[in-house]
Design a protein around this motif. Structure first.
Motif, PDB file in Angstrom:
ATOM      1  N   ALA A 166      48.376  44.753  55.574  1.00  0.00           N
ATOM      2  CA  ALA A 166      47.592  45.723  56.350  1.00  0.00           C
ATOM      3  C   ALA A 166      48.529  46.712  57.053  1.00  0.00           C
ATOM      4  O   ALA A 166      49.643  46.351  57.444  1.00  0.00           O
ATOM      5  CB  ALA A 166      46.749  44.990  57.371  1.00  0.00           C
ATOM      6  N   SER A 167      48.072  47.967  57.216  1.00  0.00           N
ATOM      7  CA  SER A 167      48.881  48.951  57.939  1.00  0.00           C
ATOM      8  C   SER A 167      48.651  48.791  59.439  1.00  0.00           C
ATOM      9  O   SER A 167      47.675  48.167  59.868  1.00  0.00           O
ATOM     10  CB  SER A 167      48.477  50.367  57.519  1.00  0.00           C
ATOM     11  OG  SER A 167      47.193  50.660  58.042  1.00  0.00           O
ATOM     12  N   LEU A 168      49.544  49.386  60.236  1.00  0.00           N
ATOM     13  CA  LEU A 168      49.406  49.284  61.692  1.00  0.00           C
ATOM     14  C   LEU A 168      48.056  49.865  62.141  1.00  0.00           C
ATOM     15  O   LEU A 168      47.388  49.311  63.005  1.00  0.00           O
ATOM     16  CB  LEU A 168      50.576  50.007  62.374  1.00  0.00           C
ATOM     17  CG  LEU A 168      50.573  50.010  63.899  1.00  0.00           C
ATOM     18  CD1 LEU A 168      50.607  48.594  64.473  1.00  0.00           C
ATOM     19  CD2 LEU A 168      51.778  50.791  64.442  1.00  0.00           C
ATOM     20  N   GLU A 169      47.665  50.971  61.541  1.00  0.00           N
ATOM     21  CA  GLU A 169      46.376  51.597  61.899  1.00  0.00           C
ATOM     22  C   GLU A 169      45.202  50.671  61.606  1.00  0.00           C
ATOM     23  O   GLU A 169      44.266  50.560  62.393  1.00  0.00           O
ATOM     24  CB  GLU A 169      46.204  52.928  61.144  1.00  0.00           C
ATOM     25  CG  GLU A 169      46.603  54.161  61.927  1.00  0.00           C
ATOM     26  CD  GLU A 169      46.233  54.115  63.414  1.00  0.00           C
ATOM     27  OE1 GLU A 169      45.040  53.979  63.724  1.00  0.00           O
ATOM     28  OE2 GLU A 169      47.149  54.219  64.266  1.00  0.00           O
ATOM     29  N   GLU A 170      45.280  49.997  60.450  1.00  0.00           N
ATOM     30  CA  GLU A 170      44.200  49.054  60.087  1.00  0.00           C
ATOM     31  C   GLU A 170      44.133  47.890  61.077  1.00  0.00           C
ATOM     32  O   GLU A 170      43.053  47.472  61.491  1.00  0.00           O
ATOM     33  CB  GLU A 170      44.426  48.492  58.672  1.00  0.00           C
ATOM     34  CG  GLU A 170      44.027  49.448  57.569  1.00  0.00           C
ATOM     35  CD  GLU A 170      44.551  49.023  56.206  1.00  0.00           C
ATOM     36  OE1 GLU A 170      44.006  49.503  55.210  1.00  0.00           O
ATOM     37  OE2 GLU A 170      45.516  48.222  56.133  1.00  0.00           O
ATOM     38  N   VAL A 171      45.307  47.403  61.453  1.00  0.00           N
ATOM     39  CA  VAL A 171      45.347  46.281  62.394  1.00  0.00           C
ATOM     40  C   VAL A 171      44.764  46.715  63.739  1.00  0.00           C
ATOM     41  O   VAL A 171      43.970  46.011  64.359  1.00  0.00           O
ATOM     42  CB  VAL A 171      46.798  45.759  62.566  1.00  0.00           C
ATOM     43  CG1 VAL A 171      46.882  44.704  63.645  1.00  0.00           C
ATOM     44  CG2 VAL A 171      47.318  45.196  61.253  1.00  0.00           C
ATOM     45  N   LYS A 172      45.139  47.930  64.150  1.00  0.00           N
ATOM     46  CA  LYS A 172      44.648  48.437  65.435  1.00  0.00           C
ATOM     47  C   LYS A 172      43.119  48.559  65.410  1.00  0.00           C
ATOM     48  O   LYS A 172      42.428  48.178  66.345  1.00  0.00           O
ATOM     49  CB  LYS A 172      45.282  49.798  65.727  1.00  0.00           C
ATOM     50  CG  LYS A 172      45.286  50.117  67.207  1.00  0.00           C
ATOM     51  CD  LYS A 172      45.799  51.492  67.514  1.00  0.00           C
ATOM     52  CE  LYS A 172      47.283  51.631  67.285  1.00  0.00           C
ATOM     53  NZ  LYS A 172      47.759  52.994  67.546  1.00  0.00           N
ATOM     54  N   GLU A 173      42.611  49.085  64.307  1.00  0.00           N
ATOM     55  CA  GLU A 173      41.179  49.266  64.170  1.00  0.00           C
ATOM     56  C   GLU A 173      40.459  47.911  64.200  1.00  0.00           C
ATOM     57  O   GLU A 173      39.419  47.741  64.850  1.00  0.00           O
ATOM     58  CB  GLU A 173      40.885  50.005  62.843  1.00  0.00           C
ATOM     59  CG  GLU A 173      39.483  50.538  62.685  1.00  0.00           C
ATOM     60  CD  GLU A 173      38.944  51.231  63.929  1.00  0.00           C
ATOM     61  OE1 GLU A 173      39.709  51.934  64.623  1.00  0.00           O
ATOM     62  OE2 GLU A 173      37.738  51.032  64.222  1.00  0.00           O
ATOM     63  N   ALA A 174      41.056  46.917  63.516  1.00  0.00           N
ATOM     64  CA  ALA A 174      40.444  45.583  63.475  1.00  0.00           C
ATOM     65  C   ALA A 174      40.446  44.956  64.873  1.00  0.00           C
ATOM     66  O   ALA A 174      39.464  44.330  65.283  1.00  0.00           O
ATOM     67  CB  ALA A 174      41.203  44.697  62.497  1.00  0.00           C
ATOM     68  N   ILE A 175      41.515  45.145  65.613  1.00  0.00           N
ATOM     69  CA  ILE A 175      41.595  44.591  66.974  1.00  0.00           C
ATOM     70  C   ILE A 175      40.555  45.265  67.870  1.00  0.00           C
ATOM     71  O   ILE A 175      39.864  44.621  68.646  1.00  0.00           O
ATOM     72  CB  ILE A 175      43.016  44.756  67.566  1.00  0.00           C
ATOM     73  CG1 ILE A 175      43.955  43.765  66.872  1.00  0.00           C
ATOM     74  CG2 ILE A 175      43.031  44.545  69.062  1.00  0.00           C
ATOM     75  CD1 ILE A 175      45.259  43.531  67.582  1.00  0.00           C
ATOM     76  N   ARG A 176      40.431  46.580  67.694  1.00  0.00           N
ATOM     77  CA  ARG A 176      39.460  47.323  68.495  1.00  0.00           C
ATOM     78  C   ARG A 176      38.047  46.787  68.237  1.00  0.00           C
ATOM     79  O   ARG A 176      37.289  46.510  69.161  1.00  0.00           O
ATOM     80  CB  ARG A 176      39.534  48.818  68.147  1.00  0.00           C
ATOM     81  CG  ARG A 176      39.120  49.729  69.298  1.00  0.00           C
ATOM     82  CD  ARG A 176      38.992  51.182  68.874  1.00  0.00           C
ATOM     83  NE  ARG A 176      40.051  51.647  67.996  1.00  0.00           N
ATOM     84  CZ  ARG A 176      41.190  52.205  68.389  1.00  0.00           C
ATOM     85  NH1 ARG A 176      41.425  52.362  69.662  1.00  0.00           N
ATOM     86  NH2 ARG A 176      42.085  52.608  67.521  1.00  0.00           N
ATOM     87  N   LYS A 177      37.736  46.585  66.958  1.00  0.00           N
ATOM     88  CA  LYS A 177      36.405  46.086  66.589  1.00  0.00           C
ATOM     89  C   LYS A 177      36.176  44.691  67.157  1.00  0.00           C
ATOM     90  O   LYS A 177      35.112  44.370  67.659  1.00  0.00           O
ATOM     91  CB  LYS A 177      36.289  45.995  65.056  1.00  0.00           C
ATOM     92  CG  LYS A 177      35.803  47.237  64.407  1.00  0.00           C
ATOM     93  CD  LYS A 177      35.224  46.914  63.039  1.00  0.00           C
ATOM     94  CE  LYS A 177      35.140  48.175  62.202  1.00  0.00           C
ATOM     95  NZ  LYS A 177      35.643  48.013  60.848  1.00  0.00           N
ATOM     96  N   ARG A 178      37.212  43.864  67.041  1.00  0.00           N
ATOM     97  CA  ARG A 178      37.094  42.481  67.506  1.00  0.00           C
ATOM     98  C   ARG A 178      36.940  42.442  69.030  1.00  0.00           C
ATOM     99  O   ARG A 178      36.162  41.655  69.562  1.00  0.00           O
ATOM    100  CB  ARG A 178      38.319  41.682  67.063  1.00  0.00           C
ATOM    101  CG  ARG A 178      38.046  40.231  66.890  1.00  0.00           C
ATOM    102  CD  ARG A 178      38.496  39.714  65.559  1.00  0.00           C
ATOM    103  NE  ARG A 178      39.932  39.581  65.429  1.00  0.00           N
ATOM    104  CZ  ARG A 178      40.650  38.543  65.888  1.00  0.00           C
ATOM    105  NH1 ARG A 178      40.054  37.565  66.538  1.00  0.00           N
ATOM    106  NH2 ARG A 178      41.940  38.480  65.669  1.00  0.00           N
ATOM    107  N   ASP A 179      37.642  43.314  69.737  1.00  0.00           N
ATOM    108  CA  ASP A 179      37.505  43.403  71.198  1.00  0.00           C
ATOM    109  C   ASP A 179      36.063  43.719  71.562  1.00  0.00           C
ATOM    110  O   ASP A 179      35.495  43.107  72.460  1.00  0.00           O
ATOM    111  CB  ASP A 179      38.373  44.548  71.755  1.00  0.00           C
ATOM    112  CG  ASP A 179      39.816  44.125  71.967  1.00  0.00           C
ATOM    113  OD1 ASP A 179      40.148  42.966  71.671  1.00  0.00           O
ATOM    114  OD2 ASP A 179      40.608  44.971  72.428  1.00  0.00           O
ATOM    115  N   ILE A 180      35.499  44.712  70.853  1.00  0.00           N
ATOM    116  CA  ILE A 180      34.126  45.120  71.166  1.00  0.00           C
ATOM    117  C   ILE A 180      33.182  43.966  70.870  1.00  0.00           C
ATOM    118  O   ILE A 180      32.347  43.578  71.689  1.00  0.00           O
ATOM    119  CB  ILE A 180      33.726  46.382  70.364  1.00  0.00           C
ATOM    120  CG1 ILE A 180      34.576  47.571  70.828  1.00  0.00           C
ATOM    121  CG2 ILE A 180      32.241  46.697  70.517  1.00  0.00           C
ATOM    122  CD1 ILE A 180      34.408  48.837  70.011  1.00  0.00           C
TER     123      ILE A 180
END
Ligand code: DC
Length: 223
Positions: A166-180
């Motif tokens: 996974a790219s850093l952007e993808e990981v960031k997006e996944a973390i953001r979604k999981r936080d929400i």
């Protein structure tokens, strides 16, 4: 009941590393509750169960027995005799776990298991709702947090080391979604307990965070 140390917080805040080290340092057993939600998701998927079917996933959870063993840097998770360590630590299983964990019936079963496991020994439990729901009477409650950037970087590094692409952007997006997902669900949302000690781990190395936590423990113990 023994002493309970609750380590809550969002993903990538440093909970696992700190919990493992604390467990070794203090001789408390370690219970990774996120691994339990991940395993529930994995086994449900393997059994062809729709993850949004709370009844069926909860039913499956009733038949699960977990154990955790720390070996070097790795926590080996065994469920019903099967080592699921590798299978649950993927990017996707994190998201599946987050979805499964929204379900109150599933939570009820897994929280029951967590109380049983943690209630018999001095224990460190890592999760999202340990200080608020699972053990509101915990001896110590720590809530670890860090900036989104740093959490994403840490997760990215972990995944890359394991060869996940996974790219850093993808990981960031996944973390953001999981936080929400984790902080807006109705049952036991991610939030610090009112009496939790909040530790921001942004820019701090592990030994600094460990020392901060140990100081809190020593301070209370010396009263
Ligand atoms: O800590 P982790 O990334 O392994 O957790 C996976 C998911 O499980 C997380 O996104 C939300 C859920 N979880 C939970 O709802 N309650 C817990 N005590 C631990 C994890």
């Amino acid at each position: 009941m023994g002493r309970i140390i609750a380590i809550d917080g969002p993903s990538g805040a440093g909970k696992s590393t700190i919990s493992k080290l604390l467990s070794e340092r203090l001789g408390y057993i370690y219970i990774d509750t996120g691994a339990m939600y991940r395993t529930a998701a994995l086994l449900a998927l393997e059994a062809g169960i729709d993850l949004s079917n709370g009844d069926r996933v909860a039913q499956l959870c009733k038949s699960l027995a977990f154990s955790f063993r720390i070996e070097g840097d790795t926590v080996h998770v065994t469920c019903n005799g099967r080592d699921v360590t590798e299978a649950i630590r993927t990017h996707e299983m994190g998201m599946h776990a987050s979805n499964v964990s929204k379900n109150p019936q599933v939570r009820e079963v897994l929280v029951g298991l967590q109380r049983k496991l943690g209630g018999q020994h001095d224990a460190i439990l890592e999760g999202r709702d340990i200080g608020t729901v699972v053990f509101p009477q915990a001896t110590f409650k720590f809530y670890l947090d860090a900036s989104m950037e740093e959490r994403a970087r840490r997760r990215y590094r972990e995944l890359t080391e394991k060869g996940e692409g996974a790219s850093l952007e993808e990981v960031k997006e996944a973390i953001r979604k999981r936080d929400i997902n984790d902080s807006t669900r109705k049952t036991a949302p991610l939030k610090p307990a009112e009496d939790a000690i909040i530790i921001d781990t942004t820019g701090k190395d592990i030994s600094t965070v460990m020392e901060e936590i140990l100081q809190h423990i020593r301070k209370r113990d010396s009263r």
